[in-house]
Design an enzyme around this catalytic site. Structure first.
Site, PDB file in Angstrom:
ATOM      1  N   ASP A 210     -46.436  27.304 112.626  1.00 32.47           N
ATOM      2  CA  ASP A 210     -45.846  28.417 113.360  1.00 32.47           C
ATOM      3  C   ASP A 210     -44.441  28.718 112.819  1.00 32.47           C
ATOM      4  O   ASP A 210     -43.512  27.951 113.043  1.00 32.47           O
ATOM      5  CB  ASP A 210     -45.798  28.030 114.849  1.00 32.47           C
ATOM      6  CG  ASP A 210     -45.193  29.122 115.707  1.00 32.47           C
ATOM      7  OD1 ASP A 210     -45.066  30.261 115.221  1.00 32.47           O
ATOM      8  OD2 ASP A 210     -44.862  28.824 116.875  1.00 32.47           O
TER       9      ASP A 210
ATOM     10  N   ASN B  60     -42.459  31.425 113.475  1.00 31.47           N
ATOM     11  CA  ASN B  60     -41.497  32.108 114.355  1.00 31.47           C
ATOM     12  C   ASN B  60     -41.422  31.473 115.741  1.00 31.47           C
ATOM     13  O   ASN B  60     -40.845  32.033 116.663  1.00 31.47           O
ATOM     14  CB  ASN B  60     -41.813  33.606 114.453  1.00 31.47           C
ATOM     15  CG  ASN B  60     -43.162  33.861 115.108  1.00 31.47           C
ATOM     16  OD1 ASN B  60     -43.943  32.917 115.317  1.00 31.47           O
ATOM     17  ND2 ASN B  60     -43.449  35.099 115.432  1.00 31.47           N
TER      18      ASN B  60
ATOM     19  N   ASP C 295     -43.390  30.975 118.271  1.00 38.38           N
ATOM     20  CA  ASP C 295     -43.948  31.549 119.503  1.00 38.38           C
ATOM     21  C   ASP C 295     -45.121  30.707 119.993  1.00 38.38           C
ATOM     22  O   ASP C 295     -45.818  31.089 120.928  1.00 38.38           O
ATOM     23  CB  ASP C 295     -44.375  33.009 119.292  1.00 38.38           C
ATOM     24  CG  ASP C 295     -45.454  33.169 118.240  1.00 38.38           C
ATOM     25  OD1 ASP C 295     -45.821  32.163 117.587  1.00 38.38           O
ATOM     26  OD2 ASP C 295     -45.942  34.305 118.062  1.00 38.38           O
TER      27      ASP C 295
ATOM     28  N   ASP D 178     -49.106  31.238 112.073  1.00 39.86           N
ATOM     29  CA  ASP D 178     -49.062  32.564 111.463  1.00 39.86           C
ATOM     30  C   ASP D 178     -49.111  32.462 109.933  1.00 39.86           C
ATOM     31  O   ASP D 178     -49.071  31.361 109.375  1.00 39.86           O
ATOM     32  CB  ASP D 178     -47.819  33.329 111.939  1.00 39.86           C
ATOM     33  CG  ASP D 178     -46.585  32.450 111.974  1.00 39.86           C
ATOM     34  OD1 ASP D 178     -46.248  31.895 110.909  1.00 39.86           O
ATOM     35  OD2 ASP D 178     -45.984  32.282 113.060  1.00 39.86           O
TER      36      ASP D 178
ATOM     37  N   ASP E  29     -69.315  35.300 108.266  1.00 42.48           N
ATOM     38  CA  ASP E  29     -69.552  34.791 109.614  1.00 42.48           C
ATOM     39  C   ASP E  29     -70.951  35.170 110.098  1.00 42.48           C
ATOM     40  O   ASP E  29     -71.415  36.297 109.874  1.00 42.48           O
ATOM     41  CB  ASP E  29     -68.501  35.412 110.555  1.00 42.48           C
ATOM     42  CG  ASP E  29     -68.587  34.887 111.979  1.00 42.48           C
ATOM     43  OD1 ASP E  29     -68.457  33.674 112.154  1.00 42.48           O
ATOM     44  OD2 ASP E  29     -68.800  35.696 112.903  1.00 42.48           O
TER      45      ASP E  29
ATOM     46  N   GLU F 196     -71.863  31.191 106.468  1.00 44.69           N
ATOM     47  CA  GLU F 196     -72.040  30.374 107.666  1.00 44.69           C
ATOM     48  C   GLU F 196     -73.532  30.372 107.948  1.00 44.69           C
ATOM     49  O   GLU F 196     -74.027  31.078 108.816  1.00 44.69           O
ATOM     50  CB  GLU F 196     -71.278  30.926 108.876  1.00 44.69           C
ATOM     51  CG  GLU F 196     -71.271  29.911 110.018  1.00 44.69           C
ATOM     52  CD  GLU F 196     -71.105  30.494 111.415  1.00 44.69           C
ATOM     53  OE1 GLU F 196     -70.970  29.712 112.359  1.00 44.69           O
ATOM     54  OE2 GLU F 196     -71.136  31.730 111.576  1.00 44.69           O
TER      55      GLU F 196
HETATM   56  C1  GLC Z   1     -69.212  32.004 114.140  1.00 50.62           C
HETATM   57  C2  GLC Z   1     -67.797  31.468 114.247  1.00 50.62           C
HETATM   58  C3  GLC Z   1     -67.521  31.173 115.698  1.00 50.62           C
HETATM   59  C4  GLC Z   1     -67.639  32.464 116.474  1.00 50.62           C
HETATM   60  C5  GLC Z   1     -69.010  33.127 116.222  1.00 50.62           C
HETATM   61  C6  GLC Z   1     -69.012  34.528 116.691  1.00 50.62           C
HETATM   62  O1  GLC Z   1     -70.170  31.084 114.553  1.00 50.62           O
HETATM   63  O2  GLC Z   1     -67.634  30.343 113.410  1.00 50.62           O
HETATM   64  O3  GLC Z   1     -66.245  30.592 115.888  1.00 50.62           O
HETATM   65  O4  GLC Z   1     -67.499  32.225 117.849  1.00 50.62           O
HETATM   66  O5  GLC Z   1     -69.329  33.187 114.859  1.00 50.62           O
HETATM   67  O6  GLC Z   1     -68.240  35.335 115.819  1.00 50.62           O
HETATM   68 CA    CA Z   2     -46.113  32.358 115.327  1.00 52.73          CA
END
Ligand code: GLC
Ligand code: CA
Length: 577
Positions: free
Chosen positions: A60, A62, A64, A68, A239, A293
């Site tokens: 992090d 900044n 918060d 980032d 994904d 994935e």
């Molecule tokens: C994939 C990601 C997971 C997310 C899902 C929906 O499985 O790794 O973190 O919740 O897709 O986008």
């Molecule tokens: Ca931050």
């Protein structure tokens, strides 16, 4: 399907490894980006070590409380020294953060909480100097319900983007169009009163699925990849790539014997592959890598994601390891064997932001550090490309929420108390033993487990026997050892219930890996003659044994509980004749 004390034994090798670390950098630069980069048969990603960064939790800048991009940039030196060649950053695009970034509302920008596009360009340029490539997360299956496309889509049945998502009438009795259930629980269909139809979401209600049968969707989404290639990214992690397409007839899914739904009609459809082949063409024109994935039931299904002509994903993740929740030599041996027999280039994963950390999954509560090293020795010496998860290298543990009201992950909110969600494996990276583990001076977005006092980068850097230094040695070996780079895989002692042993063979040399997955001392016989190395001389490379055998001809080795032994085996001049 959806869902591991270093001892450098040989002084000569030790000196080599250490000099590699200090010289940093030059040694490493050659292996990461040099010779292999332009060779079509040996592309860079084959020998690269990928490292998953969860941006909210890495560093992090900044204060918060949320990590980032500038935070990531500030840690490139660490990643470089560790031996990472590419980082995959989970989604950092503008997002309402309902699913912590996996609900994207603008694919071509950076969420202000993580920085700006200029910060991204800065990160990319700095990473390039350290020979670290950047892989972005491409959330292809769905957008946020706040994405302008969906806002328009839901505004009327005749809107320009109506057909960008999957809308259907309910059944005559008003029920959802079919029996499909969301991965986040409940029906996968949500009724939208404004236009009187249901929209489909494989995941959370706020994550409507895109309609990949609409060419306009493909065009816009492929454009997104071009945008990021233009910003220098080396590829994408795709994904939920198995759920892009749904059955056009929306047939009900069958229910299995165990009472669980079989996602026959909304998962792993043939059409996914057609789009992936086209996406690969775009990637090829930028010399980019596609990582998937790819949750699959078996190796045959996984194999399809490489493409019949190697024209789909270069690196579909093999999640089979992550489904093994016990330290079991036969189980790992079996999975490795199946992957090897597929003829494809393996992609090894033991942890990520969606599953409990490997430290707890395999740890027995007493020997977790030993076991963390054992697991590292496994997935970092196999043939293939490993994808690490941040914090694995320091033995970070899961820190599950203790009370329901503390849960942030939507999956944990609906699944409590049975499923506490994924917050536990997403806690801030542990940089030092100071306040908030050095992650932030603000209030960290998720609580840091007390183990940060011992398991953190600064402390482990100083300890030659730490998990971190074990990882560093392993990565150094991986980058330079010919047998680990190019060697085949040969399983040894295939009936051993406790010890997983194998050879990585390349020409006259081999690397021998022996991993004791039991809590007992084990004597492991070593007959390498059937594999051409019977007369080989073993020189220890790396091990966690209290007393390792000296260099020389080996016929057996004694393994301490949960220990790893890695040795170089060379054929002497005379035995080659
Ligand atoms: C994939 C990601 C997971 C997310 C899902 C929906 O499985 O790794 O973190 O919740 O897709 O986008
Ligand atoms: Ca931050």
């Amino acid at each position: 399907m959806r869902k591991f004390s270093v001892k450098i034994l040989c002084p000569v090798v030790g000196a080599f490894l250490l000099s590699g670390f200090i010289a940093g950098s030059s040694l490493y630069a050659q292996s990461a980006a040099g010779a292999s980069m332009h060779n079509k048969n040996d592309p860079w990603w084959r020998h690269a070590v990928f490292y998953e960064v969860y941006p909210r939790s890495f560093a992090d800048s900044n204060n918060d409380g949320i990590g980032d991009l500038n935070g990531i940039a500030s840690k490139l030196g660490y990643l470089h020294e560790l031996g990472v060649d590419a980082i995959w950053i989970t989604p950092c695009y503008p997002s309402p953060q309902k699913d912590f970034g996996y609900d994207v509302s603008d694919y071509e920008n950076i969420d202000p909480m993580y920085g700006t596009l200029t910060d991204f360009d800065h990160l990319e340029q700095q990473a390039r100097k350290d020979n670290i490539r950047i892989v972005m997360d491409f959330v292809m299956n769905h957008t946020s319900d706040q994405h302008p496309w969906f806002l328009d889509s839901r505004s009327s049945r005749t809107s320009a983007h109506r057909d960008w998502y999957i809308w259907r009438d309910g059944k005559a009795d008003g029920q959802p169009p079919n029996n499909w259930i969301s991965d986040f629980g409940g029906s996968a269909w949500t009724f939208d009163a404004k236009t009187g139809q249901y929209y489909y979401h494989y995941f959370e209600v706020a994550q409507p699925d895109l309609n990949w049968r609409n060419p306009a969707v493909e065009k816009a989404m492929f454009g997104v990849t071009r945008f990021w290639y233009g910003h220098g990214v080396a590829g994408f992690r795709l994904d939920a790539v198995d759920t892009l397409f749904e059955d056009p007839l929306l047939r009900n899914n069958p229910i299995g014997k165990d009472g669980e739904m079989i996602n026959k009609y909304n998962d792993n459809l043939e059409e996914n592959h057609v789009v992936l082949r086209r996406l690969r063409k775009v990637a090829d024109s930028y010399d980019a890598v596609l990582i998937g994935e790819t949750w699959t039931d078996n190796i045959q299904q996984l194999k399809q994601y490489y493409g019949a002509n190697d024209d789909e994903l270069q690196l579909p993740m093999n999640f089979m390891f992550t489904t093994i929740n016990v330290l079991s030599a036969p189980k790992f041996r079996r999975q490795i064997g199946m992957m090897e027999s597929s003829g494809e280039w393996p992609v090894w994963v033991i942890s990520n932001h969606d599953m409990p950390r490997s430290y707890d999954r395999y740890g027995d509560g007493k020997h977790n550090d030993q076991i963390a090293k054992l697991m590292a020795a496994l997935y970092l010496t196999l043939r293939g490309t490993p994808i690490m998860y941040y914090g694995e290298e320091i033995g970070m543990e899961n820190n599950d929420p203790k009370r329901r009201q503390d849960v942030l992950d939507p999956l944990g909110k609906t699944g409590w108390p049975k499923n506490k969600g994924r917050d536990g494996e997403r806690t801030p990276m542990q940089w030092n033993a100071e306040k908030n583990a050095g992650f932030t001076t603000g209030k960290p977005w998720l609580p840091i487990p007390p183990s940060y006092r011992t398991h953190n980068v600064a402390t482990e850097m100083r300890d030659p026997n730490s998990i971190l230094n074990f990882y560093r040695h392993l990565l150094e070996l991986r980058h330079h050892n010919q047998a680990l780079l190019y060697g085949d895989y040969v399983a040894l002692n295939q009936n051993d219930p406790d010890v997983l042993s194998y050879l990585r063979r390349y020409r006259n040399q081999a690397v021998l890996v022996v991993l004791n997955m039991s809590g007992e001392t084990r004597q492991v016989p070593l007959d390498l003659s059937p594999y051409g190395f019977g007369s080989g001389k073993a020189t220890p490379l790396l091990s966690t044994l209290a007393i390792a055998p000296p260099s020389g001809h080996l016929t057996r080795v004694s393994l301490d509980p949960y220990s790893a032994y890695i040795a170089q085996v060379d054929l002497s001049e005379s035995s080659q004749r």
